[in-house]
Scaffold this motif. Structure first.
Motif, PDB file in Angstrom:
ATOM      1  N   ILE A 239       0.848  -1.178  -0.165  1.00 32.14           N
ATOM      2  CA  ILE A 239       0.036  -0.110  -0.047  1.00 32.14           C
ATOM      3  C   ILE A 239       0.951   1.074  -0.173  1.00 32.14           C
ATOM      4  O   ILE A 239       0.538   2.240  -0.797  1.00 32.14           O
ATOM      5  N   ILE A 240       2.017   1.302   0.828  1.00 31.75           N
ATOM      6  CA  ILE A 240       2.856   2.486   0.863  1.00 31.75           C
ATOM      7  C   ILE A 240       3.265   2.509  -0.460  1.00 31.75           C
ATOM      8  O   ILE A 240       3.555   3.771  -0.976  1.00 31.75           O
ATOM      9  N   GLU A 241       3.763   1.897  -1.170  1.00 37.63           N
ATOM     10  CA  GLU A 241       4.433   1.941  -2.614  1.00 37.63           C
ATOM     11  C   GLU A 241       3.108   2.103  -3.552  1.00 37.63           C
ATOM     12  O   GLU A 241       3.840   3.187  -4.342  1.00 37.63           O
ATOM     13  N   ARG A 242       2.215   1.983  -3.343  1.00 31.61           N
ATOM     14  CA  ARG A 242       0.996   2.154  -4.312  1.00 31.61           C
ATOM     15  C   ARG A 242       0.726   3.817  -3.962  1.00 31.61           C
ATOM     16  O   ARG A 242       0.595   4.653  -5.163  1.00 31.61           O
ATOM     17  N   ILE A 243       0.731   4.155  -2.980  1.00 36.32           N
ATOM     18  CA  ILE A 243       0.450   5.627  -2.393  1.00 36.32           C
ATOM     19  C   ILE A 243       1.646   6.507  -2.962  1.00 36.32           C
ATOM     20  O   ILE A 243       1.168   7.583  -3.430  1.00 36.32           O
ATOM     21  N   LYS A 244       2.786   6.130  -2.722  1.00 33.96           N
ATOM     22  CA  LYS A 244       3.609   7.011  -3.266  1.00 33.96           C
ATOM     23  C   LYS A 244       3.941   7.245  -4.881  1.00 33.96           C
ATOM     24  O   LYS A 244       4.210   8.282  -5.061  1.00 33.96           O
ATOM     25  N   SER A 245       3.608   5.945  -5.372  1.00 36.74           N
ATOM     26  CA  SER A 245       3.607   6.142  -6.898  1.00 36.74           C
ATOM     27  C   SER A 245       2.540   7.126  -7.304  1.00 36.74           C
ATOM     28  O   SER A 245       2.429   7.717  -8.424  1.00 36.74           O
ATOM     29  N   HIS A 246       1.257   6.842  -6.808  1.00 35.51           N
ATOM     30  CA  HIS A 246      -0.003   7.697  -6.952  1.00 35.51           C
ATOM     31  C   HIS A 246       0.059   8.976  -6.900  1.00 35.51           C
ATOM     32  O   HIS A 246      -0.074  10.117  -7.624  1.00 35.51           O
ATOM     33  N   LEU A 247       0.949   9.575  -5.528  1.00 37.33           N
ATOM     34  CA  LEU A 247       1.113  10.887  -5.198  1.00 37.33           C
ATOM     35  C   LEU A 247       2.362  11.383  -5.702  1.00 37.33           C
ATOM     36  O   LEU A 247       2.651  12.559  -5.707  1.00 37.33           O
ATOM     37  N   LYS A 248       3.183  10.608  -6.554  1.00 38.40           N
ATOM     38  CA  LYS A 248       4.470  11.093  -6.771  1.00 38.40           C
ATOM     39  C   LYS A 248       5.271  11.337  -5.901  1.00 38.40           C
ATOM     40  O   LYS A 248       6.132  12.543  -5.977  1.00 38.40           O
ATOM     41  N   LEU A 249       5.480  10.954  -4.831  1.00 33.55           N
ATOM     42  CA  LEU A 249       6.320  11.149  -3.427  1.00 33.55           C
ATOM     43  C   LEU A 249       7.387  10.218  -3.372  1.00 33.55           C
ATOM     44  O   LEU A 249       7.274   9.035  -3.496  1.00 33.55           O
ATOM     45  N   PRO A 250       8.597  10.765  -3.109  1.00 34.12           N
ATOM     46  CA  PRO A 250       9.990   9.731  -2.632  1.00 34.12           C
ATOM     47  C   PRO A 250       9.781   9.100  -1.362  1.00 34.12           C
ATOM     48  O   PRO A 250      10.275   8.090  -1.135  1.00 34.12           O
ATOM     49  N   HIS A 251       8.941   9.587  -0.491  1.00 36.92           N
ATOM     50  CA  HIS A 251       8.823   9.244   0.971  1.00 36.92           C
ATOM     51  C   HIS A 251       7.281   9.722   1.368  1.00 36.92           C
ATOM     52  O   HIS A 251       6.594  10.503   1.090  1.00 36.92           O
ATOM     53  N   ILE A 252       6.932   9.009   2.438  1.00 38.83           N
ATOM     54  CA  ILE A 252       5.792   9.248   3.046  1.00 38.83           C
ATOM     55  C   ILE A 252       6.123   9.366   4.777  1.00 38.83           C
ATOM     56  O   ILE A 252       7.479   8.598   5.099  1.00 38.83           O
ATOM     57  N   ARG A 253       5.337   9.442   5.535  1.00 33.29           N
ATOM     58  CA  ARG A 253       5.382   9.233   7.101  1.00 33.29           C
ATOM     59  C   ARG A 253       4.750   8.111   7.473  1.00 33.29           C
ATOM     60  O   ARG A 253       3.465   8.151   7.052  1.00 33.29           O
ATOM     61  N   LEU A 254       5.169   7.174   8.363  1.00 30.46           N
ATOM     62  CA  LEU A 254       4.355   6.090   8.791  1.00 30.46           C
ATOM     63  C   LEU A 254       4.502   6.041  10.115  1.00 30.46           C
ATOM     64  O   LEU A 254       5.757   6.009  10.986  1.00 30.46           O
ATOM     65  N   ALA A 255       3.503   5.415  11.005  1.00 34.97           N
ATOM     66  CA  ALA A 255       3.296   5.369  11.939  1.00 34.97           C
ATOM     67  C   ALA A 255       2.404   3.906  12.176  1.00 34.97           C
ATOM     68  O   ALA A 255       1.514   3.555  11.743  1.00 34.97           O
ATOM     69  N   LEU A 256       3.359   2.700  12.732  1.00 30.68           N
ATOM     70  CA  LEU A 256       2.769   1.362  12.597  1.00 30.68           C
ATOM     71  C   LEU A 256       1.732   1.386  13.693  1.00 30.68           C
ATOM     72  O   LEU A 256       2.108   1.593  14.993  1.00 30.68           O
ATOM     73  N   GLY A 257       0.601   0.600  13.557  1.00 35.78           N
ATOM     74  CA  GLY A 257      -0.120   0.238  14.493  1.00 35.78           C
ATOM     75  C   GLY A 257       0.394  -0.926  15.462  1.00 35.78           C
ATOM     76  O   GLY A 257       1.143  -1.425  15.092  1.00 35.78           O
ATOM     77  N   MET A 258      -0.213  -0.870  16.842  1.00 40.06           N
ATOM     78  CA  MET A 258       0.184  -1.628  17.787  1.00 40.06           C
ATOM     79  C   MET A 258       0.031  -3.064  17.150  1.00 40.06           C
ATOM     80  O   MET A 258      -0.967  -3.627  17.012  1.00 40.06           O
ATOM     81  N   GLY A 259       1.531  -3.864  17.281  1.00 41.83           N
ATOM     82  CA  GLY A 259       1.400  -5.216  16.843  1.00 41.83           C
ATOM     83  C   GLY A 259       1.130  -5.492  15.388  1.00 41.83           C
ATOM     84  O   GLY A 259       1.118  -6.455  14.749  1.00 41.83           O
TER      85      GLY A 259
END
Length: 351
Positions: A239-259
């Motif tokens: 999903i991260i890769e799809r979003i970066k491709s759609h928004l044409k971004l080299p990076h995003i910020r991520l907070a992993l949910g508990m577990g």
């Protein structure tokens, strides 16, 4: 196309009644008439750099997704940058129009475009929009029956003296085998309190009273945010890769949910272009996707096992402009030239 015709067409494309009550949408700066629009200039944020680009490209109307005038201006001078935008616009006879949250709500708007970054999915609004007007005047309907004609005439006379009462009707009715008169009226929230106080003086009548809330019908596929169900679960990493491709971004910020890990499956994602804290709050999903959220909103999501992807505020909106250019061209029957700003960009970058 003259400015009035274009503004009317833009309002038809996305009704301003769908915008949030706190928003400032519509035509914000209007040159003196007559004003012909040959070139419509699209931008996400109207900065001074973008304004100069619009001047150079001979724009007649700027459609700025974010309203450059939000809080009231007490003066229009050269002192502040937002005042200078108005001065430059009027000097060069450029109108300014802003749709903002009206474009968030519409089925063919910003949030719908953002869902495309998830891959194949179905989506519904998180907060559905209601029709712009009530099905009848007033917010409540009050109905009661009585067989006391003399008392009814006195009561109706007092009711009609109450302000914000509308549509008072009387009809014959048969209740529990007795011929009675049914009274129906519409009223505002304020008037409702007065009507109830009046009816409560007759306990028998009061206990036979019905009060109905008049609710606006919900509009299909219209509203703030989207809850998306993916056709097939995929990993968070995918999903991260799809979003970066759609928004044409080299990076995003991520907070992993508990577990959760990068390999955890994502089946449901809740998203909101721009700032998503209030729209996403309390929504059950595997993932929240938005531009920005408050620190504590992120902590709450993570504690509930929900991963959060933040892309910066305008990065979740700006890419929509290219799609908007094409859909507006069709809506406006290719009568005007529509261009997208090349200077508009997110103010934040990684240093």
């Amino acid at each position: 196309m003259n400015l009035g015709e274009l503004v009317s067409a833009l309002n038809d494309f996305a009704s301003l009644s769908l915008a949030e009550s706190w928003d400032n949408v519509g035509l914000l700066v209007e040159p003196s008439p007559p004003h012909a629009v040959n070139t419509l200039f699209l931008t996400n944020d109207l900065t001074e750099e973008v304004m100069e680009e619009a001047v150079q490209k001979k724009a007649d109307l700027i459609l700025s997704y974010h309203p450059p005038i939000f809080t009231p201006l007490k003066r229009v001078t050269w002192r502040t940058w937002k005042e200078r935008l108005v001065v430059r616009a009027l000097e060069h006879r450029i109108g300014i129009y802003s749709p903002h949250t009206a474009y968030d709500a519409i089925p063919h708007g910003v949030n719908n475009w953002l869902t495309k970054g998830l891959g194949a999915c179905t989506s519904v609004p998180l907060h559905p929009s209601a029709a712009p007007s009530y099905p009848a005047e007033g917010t409540h309907r009050v109905e009661f029956c009585t067989d006391n004609t003399e008392h009814l005439e006195t009561l109706l006379s007092k009711i009609k003296d109450i302000q914000e009462i509308s549509s008072v009707t009387t009809l014959p009715a048969r209740v529990e085998g007795k011929e009675q008169t049914r009274v129906s009226l519409n009223c505002s929230q304020k008037a409702l309190l007065e009507v109830v106080a009046l009816l409560s003086k007759n306990s028998f009548l009061y206990h036979k009273t019905e009060i109905l809330l008049l609710q606006k019908p919900l509009l299909p596929h219209t509203g703030m945010g989207r809850l998306c169900t993916l056709s097939e679960p995929v990993s968070l990493l995918a999903i991260i890769e799809r979003i970066k491709s759609h928004l044409k971004l080299p990076h995003i910020r991520l907070a992993l949910g508990m577990g959760k890990t990068l390999e955890s499956p994502v089946k449901k994602a809740a998203l909101c272009a721009g700032s998503g804290s209030s729209v996403l709050k309390g929504v059950e999903a595997d993932l929240y996707l938005t531009g920005e959220m408050s620190h504590h909103a992120v902590l709450d999501a993570v504690a509930n096992g929900i991963s959060v992807i933040l892309c910066e505020h305008s990065n979740t909106e700006r890419g929509f402009l290219s799609e908007l250019r094409n859909t507006l061209a069709i809506h406006l029957q290719n009568k005007i030239n529509i261009i997208v700003s090349e200077k508009d960009r997110d103010p934040l970058q990684v240093a």
